[in-house]
Scaffold this motif. Structure first.
Motif, PDB file in Angstrom:
ATOM      1  N   ALA A 277      51.446  46.499  35.864  1.00 21.94           N
ATOM      2  CA  ALA A 277      50.206  47.265  35.811  1.00 21.94           C
ATOM      3  C   ALA A 277      50.229  48.198  34.605  1.00 21.94           C
ATOM      4  O   ALA A 277      51.265  48.798  34.279  1.00 21.94           O
ATOM      5  N   GLY A 278      49.085  48.273  33.944  1.00 22.09           N
ATOM      6  CA  GLY A 278      48.981  49.078  32.734  1.00 22.09           C
ATOM      7  C   GLY A 278      49.249  48.293  31.467  1.00 22.09           C
ATOM      8  O   GLY A 278      49.023  48.790  30.359  1.00 22.09           O
ATOM      9  N   GLY A 279      49.699  47.065  31.620  1.00 23.16           N
ATOM     10  CA  GLY A 279      50.032  46.246  30.473  1.00 23.16           C
ATOM     11  C   GLY A 279      48.825  45.599  29.816  1.00 23.16           C
ATOM     12  O   GLY A 279      47.672  45.771  30.252  1.00 23.16           O
ATOM     13  N   THR A 280      49.090  44.822  28.772  1.00 16.82           N
ATOM     14  CA  THR A 280      48.051  44.176  27.971  1.00 16.82           C
ATOM     15  C   THR A 280      48.359  42.694  27.800  1.00 16.82           C
ATOM     16  O   THR A 280      49.523  42.310  27.648  1.00 16.82           O
TER      17      THR A 280
ATOM     18  N   VAL B 268      35.621  45.188  34.794  1.00 14.71           N
ATOM     19  CA  VAL B 268      36.464  45.076  33.605  1.00 14.71           C
ATOM     20  C   VAL B 268      35.916  45.863  32.424  1.00 14.71           C
ATOM     21  O   VAL B 268      36.597  45.959  31.384  1.00 14.71           O
ATOM     22  N   LYS B 269      34.730  46.401  32.562  1.00 13.42           N
ATOM     23  CA  LYS B 269      34.094  47.116  31.458  1.00 13.42           C
ATOM     24  C   LYS B 269      34.968  48.282  31.005  1.00 13.42           C
ATOM     25  O   LYS B 269      35.475  49.055  31.827  1.00 13.42           O
ATOM     26  N   GLY B 270      35.169  48.386  29.697  1.00 13.80           N
ATOM     27  CA  GLY B 270      36.013  49.441  29.147  1.00 13.80           C
ATOM     28  C   GLY B 270      37.480  49.057  29.042  1.00 13.80           C
ATOM     29  O   GLY B 270      38.266  49.774  28.413  1.00 13.80           O
ATOM     30  N   ARG B 271      37.855  47.943  29.669  1.00 10.02           N
ATOM     31  CA  ARG B 271      39.257  47.499  29.611  1.00 10.02           C
ATOM     32  C   ARG B 271      39.407  46.141  28.928  1.00 10.02           C
ATOM     33  O   ARG B 271      40.417  45.895  28.265  1.00 10.02           O
ATOM     34  N   PHE B 272      38.441  45.246  29.080  1.00  9.39           N
ATOM     35  CA  PHE B 272      38.500  43.907  28.502  1.00  9.39           C
ATOM     36  C   PHE B 272      37.563  43.826  27.296  1.00  9.39           C
ATOM     37  O   PHE B 272      36.500  44.445  27.278  1.00  9.39           O
TER      38      PHE B 272
ATOM     39  N   ASN C  30      43.235  45.013  28.603  1.00  8.37           N
ATOM     40  CA  ASN C  30      44.021  46.233  28.518  1.00  8.37           C
ATOM     41  C   ASN C  30      44.061  46.945  29.868  1.00  8.37           C
ATOM     42  O   ASN C  30      43.192  46.734  30.712  1.00  8.37           O
ATOM     43  N   ASN C  31      45.064  47.796  30.025  1.00 12.79           N
ATOM     44  CA  ASN C  31      45.201  48.568  31.259  1.00 12.79           C
ATOM     45  C   ASN C  31      45.031  47.669  32.488  1.00 12.79           C
ATOM     46  O   ASN C  31      44.226  47.969  33.384  1.00 12.79           O
ATOM     47  N   LEU C  32      45.784  46.621  32.527  1.00 14.82           N
ATOM     48  CA  LEU C  32      45.657  45.647  33.600  1.00 14.82           C
ATOM     49  C   LEU C  32      46.032  46.246  34.950  1.00 14.82           C
ATOM     50  O   LEU C  32      46.941  47.093  35.048  1.00 14.82           O
ATOM     51  N   LYS C  33      45.321  45.792  35.979  1.00 13.54           N
ATOM     52  CA  LYS C  33      45.521  46.265  37.341  1.00 13.54           C
ATOM     53  C   LYS C  33      45.904  45.093  38.237  1.00 13.54           C
ATOM     54  O   LYS C  33      45.560  43.943  37.920  1.00 13.54           O
ATOM     55  N   PRO C  34      46.571  45.344  39.352  1.00 15.02           N
ATOM     56  CA  PRO C  34      46.921  44.237  40.257  1.00 15.02           C
ATOM     57  C   PRO C  34      45.703  43.424  40.684  1.00 15.02           C
ATOM     58  O   PRO C  34      45.821  42.197  40.867  1.00 15.02           O
ATOM     59  N   GLU C  35      44.556  44.064  40.801  1.00 18.01           N
ATOM     60  CA  GLU C  35      43.346  43.335  41.204  1.00 18.01           C
ATOM     61  C   GLU C  35      42.815  42.417  40.105  1.00 18.01           C
ATOM     62  O   GLU C  35      41.867  41.655  40.337  1.00 18.01           O
TER      63      GLU C  35
ATOM     64  N   GLY D 288      42.205  26.521  32.999  1.00 21.12           N
ATOM     65  CA  GLY D 288      42.632  27.829  33.456  1.00 21.12           C
ATOM     66  C   GLY D 288      44.028  28.224  33.017  1.00 21.12           C
ATOM     67  O   GLY D 288      44.876  27.376  32.696  1.00 21.12           O
ATOM     68  N   THR D 289      44.263  29.545  32.985  1.00 16.89           N
ATOM     69  CA  THR D 289      45.567  30.113  32.688  1.00 16.89           C
ATOM     70  C   THR D 289      45.796  31.279  33.661  1.00 16.89           C
ATOM     71  O   THR D 289      44.887  32.077  33.896  1.00 16.89           O
ATOM     72  N   GLN D 290      46.988  31.349  34.227  1.00  9.32           N
ATOM     73  CA  GLN D 290      47.260  32.303  35.290  1.00  9.32           C
ATOM     74  C   GLN D 290      47.665  33.663  34.738  1.00  9.32           C
ATOM     75  O   GLN D 290      48.536  33.759  33.863  1.00  9.32           O
ATOM     76  N   VAL D 291      47.038  34.694  35.284  1.00  5.71           N
ATOM     77  CA  VAL D 291      47.398  36.079  34.974  1.00  5.71           C
ATOM     78  C   VAL D 291      47.838  36.741  36.269  1.00  5.71           C
ATOM     79  O   VAL D 291      47.103  36.732  37.262  1.00  5.71           O
ATOM     80  N   THR D 292      49.038  37.316  36.255  1.00  2.00           N
ATOM     81  CA  THR D 292      49.565  38.004  37.435  1.00  2.00           C
ATOM     82  C   THR D 292      49.962  39.414  37.029  1.00  2.00           C
ATOM     83  O   THR D 292      50.727  39.610  36.083  1.00  2.00           O
ATOM     84  N   VAL D 293      49.432  40.397  37.757  1.00  2.00           N
ATOM     85  CA  VAL D 293      49.698  41.798  37.465  1.00  2.00           C
ATOM     86  C   VAL D 293      50.354  42.432  38.690  1.00  2.00           C
ATOM     87  O   VAL D 293      49.807  42.368  39.789  1.00  2.00           O
ATOM     88  N   SER D 294      51.518  43.032  38.501  1.00  2.00           N
ATOM     89  CA  SER D 294      52.230  43.624  39.631  1.00  2.00           C
ATOM     90  C   SER D 294      52.550  45.089  39.380  1.00  2.00           C
ATOM     91  O   SER D 294      52.414  45.568  38.250  1.00  2.00           O
TER      92      SER D 294
END
Length: 122
Positions: free
Chosen positions: A13-16, A62-66, A82-87, A116-122
């Motif tokens: 979380a918080g990553g890019t 996602v507005k303001g982050r993507f 940016n600022n990725l969240k688990p959701e 598709g490409t998988q994104v996982t945020v923990s």
């Protein structure tokens, strides 16, 4: 015609991350393009869209982050997250719609989809 996504990964979380969508036989310059995502057990939803004129639209979540962008010379669509969240965890899909159409993130406005490409945020 083919859309091939890449760039998905597992991040904290918080990553890019930066996703790419390479197109074959399809021009991103003139087409309505977008990124969608689908989490397990949920419907596919639009995240960000861009049109031939560079106009953009984002989901509120996602507005303001993507940031969606495209390189017409490389015929490639991008999604900077940016600022990725688990959701944000989901399979992310690139999609292409008709030429010279306004930007959209409605699934019914797109006719070609990537795998598709998988994104996982923990």
């Amino acid at each position: 015609v083919q859309l091939v996504e890449s760039g998905g990964d597992s991040v904290q979380a918080g990553g890019t991350l930066r996703l790419s969508c390479a197109t074959a036989g399809y021009s991103v310059r003139s087409r309505r393009m977008a990124w969608f995502r689908q989490a397990p057990g949920r419907e596919r939803e639009g995240a960000a869209g861009i049109d031939s004129g560079g106009g953009t639209i984002y989901a509120e979540s996602v507005k303001g982050r993507f940031i969606i962008s495209k390189d017409n010379a490389k015929n490639t669509l991008y999604l900077e997250m940016n600022n990725l969240k688990p959701e944000d965890t989901a399979m992310y899909y690139c999609a292409a719609g008709p030429a010279w159409a306004r930007c959209s993130i409605a699934t019914t406005d797109f006719e070609i989809w990537g795998q598709g490409t998988q994104v996982t945020v923990s």
